[in-house]
Design a protein around this motif. Sequence first.
Motif, mmCIF file in Angstrom:
data_model
loop_
_atom_site.group_PDB
_atom_site.id
_atom_site.type_symbol
_atom_site.label_atom_id
_atom_site.label_comp_id
_atom_site.label_asym_id
_atom_site.label_seq_id
_atom_site.Cartn_x
_atom_site.Cartn_y
_atom_site.Cartn_z
ATOM 1 N N GLU A 98 10.817 156.425 37.588
ATOM 2 C CA GLU A 98 9.598 156.735 36.784
ATOM 3 C C GLU A 98 8.762 156.119 36.649
ATOM 4 O O GLU A 98 8.657 154.457 38.034
ATOM 5 C CB GLU A 98 9.703 155.562 34.842
ATOM 6 C CG GLU A 98 10.880 156.254 33.926
ATOM 7 C CD GLU A 98 10.902 154.683 32.609
ATOM 8 O OE1 GLU A 98 11.783 155.465 31.453
ATOM 9 O OE2 GLU A 98 10.431 154.309 32.562
ATOM 10 N N LYS A 150 1.626 158.091 35.098
ATOM 11 C CA LYS A 150 2.374 158.210 33.944
ATOM 12 C C LYS A 150 3.632 159.605 33.544
ATOM 13 O O LYS A 150 3.553 160.657 32.749
ATOM 14 C CB LYS A 150 1.210 158.778 33.161
ATOM 15 C CG LYS A 150 -0.424 158.202 33.026
ATOM 16 C CD LYS A 150 -1.088 159.185 31.742
ATOM 17 C CE LYS A 150 -2.014 160.031 32.529
ATOM 18 N NZ LYS A 150 -3.078 160.182 32.367
ATOM 19 N N SER A 151 4.210 159.817 34.461
ATOM 20 C CA SER A 151 5.444 160.627 34.218
ATOM 21 C C SER A 151 6.306 160.552 34.457
ATOM 22 O O SER A 151 6.680 159.117 35.679
ATOM 23 C CB SER A 151 5.000 162.192 35.484
ATOM 24 O OG SER A 151 5.296 161.237 36.486
ATOM 25 N N TRP A 201 11.190 161.286 35.897
ATOM 26 C CA TRP A 201 11.889 162.539 36.414
ATOM 27 C C TRP A 201 13.323 161.812 36.465
ATOM 28 O O TRP A 201 14.021 160.773 36.099
ATOM 29 C CB TRP A 201 11.894 163.040 37.777
ATOM 30 C CG TRP A 201 11.728 162.570 39.067
ATOM 31 C CD1 TRP A 201 10.848 161.576 39.959
ATOM 32 C CD2 TRP A 201 13.296 161.931 39.580
ATOM 33 N NE1 TRP A 201 10.930 161.128 40.858
ATOM 34 C CE2 TRP A 201 12.107 160.655 40.739
ATOM 35 C CE3 TRP A 201 14.845 162.014 39.417
ATOM 36 C CZ2 TRP A 201 13.534 160.639 42.171
ATOM 37 C CZ3 TRP A 201 15.203 161.087 40.582
ATOM 38 C CH2 TRP A 201 14.888 160.242 41.510
ATOM 39 N N TYR A 210 7.206 165.586 33.207
ATOM 40 C CA TYR A 210 6.324 166.540 33.728
ATOM 41 C C TYR A 210 4.844 166.058 34.204
ATOM 42 O O TYR A 210 4.555 165.604 34.692
ATOM 43 C CB TYR A 210 6.997 167.385 34.941
ATOM 44 C CG TYR A 210 8.505 167.288 35.748
ATOM 45 C CD1 TYR A 210 9.425 165.936 35.768
ATOM 46 C CD2 TYR A 210 9.246 168.727 36.243
ATOM 47 C CE1 TYR A 210 10.581 166.526 36.295
ATOM 48 C CE2 TYR A 210 10.108 168.406 36.800
ATOM 49 C CZ TYR A 210 11.121 167.424 36.643
ATOM 50 O OH TYR A 210 12.109 167.799 36.772
ATOM 51 N N PRO A 258 1.793 164.746 32.993
ATOM 52 C CA PRO A 258 1.729 163.287 32.711
ATOM 53 C C PRO A 258 0.502 162.521 31.922
ATOM 54 O O PRO A 258 -0.722 162.506 31.813
ATOM 55 C CB PRO A 258 0.503 162.962 34.238
ATOM 56 C CG PRO A 258 0.352 164.243 34.347
ATOM 57 C CD PRO A 258 1.385 165.041 33.828
ATOM 58 N N GLN A 294 11.943 160.508 25.264
ATOM 59 C CA GLN A 294 11.404 161.587 25.674
ATOM 60 C C GLN A 294 10.577 161.988 23.932
ATOM 61 O O GLN A 294 9.757 162.285 24.401
ATOM 62 C CB GLN A 294 11.556 163.115 25.736
ATOM 63 C CG GLN A 294 11.756 162.206 27.654
ATOM 64 C CD GLN A 294 10.884 162.496 29.156
ATOM 65 O OE1 GLN A 294 10.588 161.232 29.269
ATOM 66 N NE2 GLN A 294 9.648 163.342 28.791
#
Length: 824
Positions: free
Chosen positions: A214, A250-251, A253, A360, A362, A448
Amino acid sequence: MIRTARYFLPILLLTANSGVFAAAPANSVVIKDQSGSAQSNRPFTISRLFAQGDIPHFAQAVIGGTAVTTQCDVKTRWPDGSVKHAMLSFQANLSANGSITVNFVDQPAGNNTGAMTQAQMLAANWGAEIDVTNGTTLTANARQIVTDWSGSSSDARVTYWLQGPICTQVILEDRTPALTYDMGWDTYKPLHPIFVVTFYPGYTAGVKVEMILENMWTTKLEDQTYSVTLQTGNPLAAVYSKSGYTHSAKSRWRKVFWSGSQPGAVNVDFNLPYMIYTQAVPNWDLSKTVPSGTINADANAFKSSDQCDLGGHGIWSQYLPQTGGRPDIGVFPAWYVRYLYSMDFNMFNLVVGQAACSAYIPNMYRESATGKFFDSAHSVNAFGHPVSLDARPTIYSDLSRTDLTNAADSIKPVGTMTVAGWTDDLAHEPGWNYIPYLITGDWYFLEQLYLHASRDLMAVAPGFDNYTRGNSWGYFAYAIQTRGQAWGLRDIAHAAYMAPDGSPEKAYYTEKLNNNIAVEEGYQNVLNGVYTPSNTACPGYNQNNPPNKWCWGRITVGENIPNTLHFPNHASLAGNPCAGEPHFVPQTDPDACSIADNLFMWAYKFNVEGHLQELGFPIGPLNQVQLLSLLHMLQDPGFNPFLSGDYIIGIRQVSTNAYYQNWADVLNAYSTTWKNACGTVVNLRTITSWPEGCGAGDADVTSPGYPHIMKGAASYLAGLNVNDGALSGTAAWNWMVANVGYQNGVGVNPQFAVLPRSLSTATPTNCDLNGDGVVDVQDVQISINKALGLLPCAGGDLGTGTCNVVPTQRVINAALGASCRVGP
């Protein structure tokens, strides 16, 4: 022409396709081998939603009539204490290319003791490591986190998500202010590693590892560019690498691998009829079939894309404000709905793959400031949770708007931030993660759900004007458009619905949803609602310090003016100006409108709010009032129901500067000389077909067209029993069934092919096929369309048993003045 009374024969509808189940669908799933090899004692963990009352205590799997040892990790329960959502772990044998049916029954306990200990985890043969390089290499190692763990539940570096003798799943991270394992090449160290590790102690082949990175801490926001290598095994070996990746602030994976051998591939049919029965998803029309060509096209499109690899976007549109018909727009994305209809193996990969892309974009934040509280009661430390409006009441998604955000609430980047090719827009926000979490139970997708719901709440400007959110109340104001309201309500409702019982997130998102319902009750002047105050006059009202949310909704949001027609959004600033709009009469006409709104947005909101009631949220009294606008559009003699499928509708009248007060005046705002896209001049007030699409607005079944979206909304008129005097929700639904054509093609995109949960009456069985009290050319055309298969035959056979030339001739005769013959 003759006028006839509206006769409906009451019948009991008892099939799944008609919207009512004669009996509960089988509580089962089907698991099919996809590997081509026999699998012995293979472990399974199934995410399952149950209908209320089906599983009073804990669920157990039954295979071939034999109950098997089942670990049931319950995440949520219904109000009666029965299981709502659980993760079910068991072992079973699969023959090569064979399948098993797994039924679920009640058992007294969940088998949740005997989870693996720290020593047992470390003794297992596995490993997982994230290596990031930018000049120097930084490392996060999963086994190191387990080694450092004290073994105590108070040490949150290891958190059990699933625990029992069959499956132990743990979340590994340091989400305390120490942030021991965070990485970066400056003092901020913004990269936060997380591992989710799944052990099956009775299965020796391998250990499932999820590696997550993160970059979302509120006090550390800056892009990070690095090369990444992921390793698994013991000893470690590389399983993935990517060079020169820019990880936008701000993203986040995630990548999923097995340390050791991975079990053979399987496909799970989660049983859509039962999912519908639980009311977790809408009552989709199961008579529709998604063509195999459409499924293959979807799967191939995803396979040909970047498949949501790091920095990718799969088949999502990165420019969210893009207009036009898009498969990602709706209560659920069209791809996800087509998967549920087909339960296709390749479509499952599309769904979970596409969901990966949602991380992904952001627009997500995790709180890293100290001294803040997550909840309105100020009892939960905000650190480590998604950004909360209670922690930062005046925060706004546009961080540069320091004129809107108090200094204490502001989030200040510490370095460069880029958008990675994405353009954000709540008004076009897809439902990224609800279905993926529903079918996988992956903790990552649950997070999420939280992160996007929190982002939605930030998307409306702070303040207490009629176009702001009420600071920490989190109201989705009209300034984000009616469709923005729809998607915001959907996202926070899904987060609240799926959040585990007792979690701070469940309380938080539920409170924000209820706040929206309270404000909307005030806006619609609901006097018998869940949140109606004892004194609806709201004495001593102060806009900057409202006594309650209902009063703020009535006096500020609703401007304390009569909304007799119950428009769902007053659109006084964010709406469309009527001046120069060709759908409407000139501004000099006393019936002209000053401000308009878009009807397809209303349809979105109605679909969402009907879905929310079925999920069990306290929106029923609001729906009984707000859905009256749709009921009157379809049944009020002063309006033309075909206009419900138009692009636009007038809201405020120029001559009065107020909402329209009757439907005849709304109708008279429409032009009698509108020129459609084909150049044909149309009197919109008397039109007898769907206005858009050159008079065939229902021909578009893939986008889908406006009438199909509104038909989905109309299902809730009947299903929720919305009536107003002589106007019947069931009659309104029947009219839509009779007049929205091209139903044979709806399987291509059944997003809005929603049926009422229950009906008290059936379709008309006389020559007045659209139920408008007149047998005329409209009924003739409907009969022809039924004979051609463009509309369902239901109610059109006139007792002959078949829709063909015979009942059509009877309707023609009746339209010419003869009596209507019904029967063989």
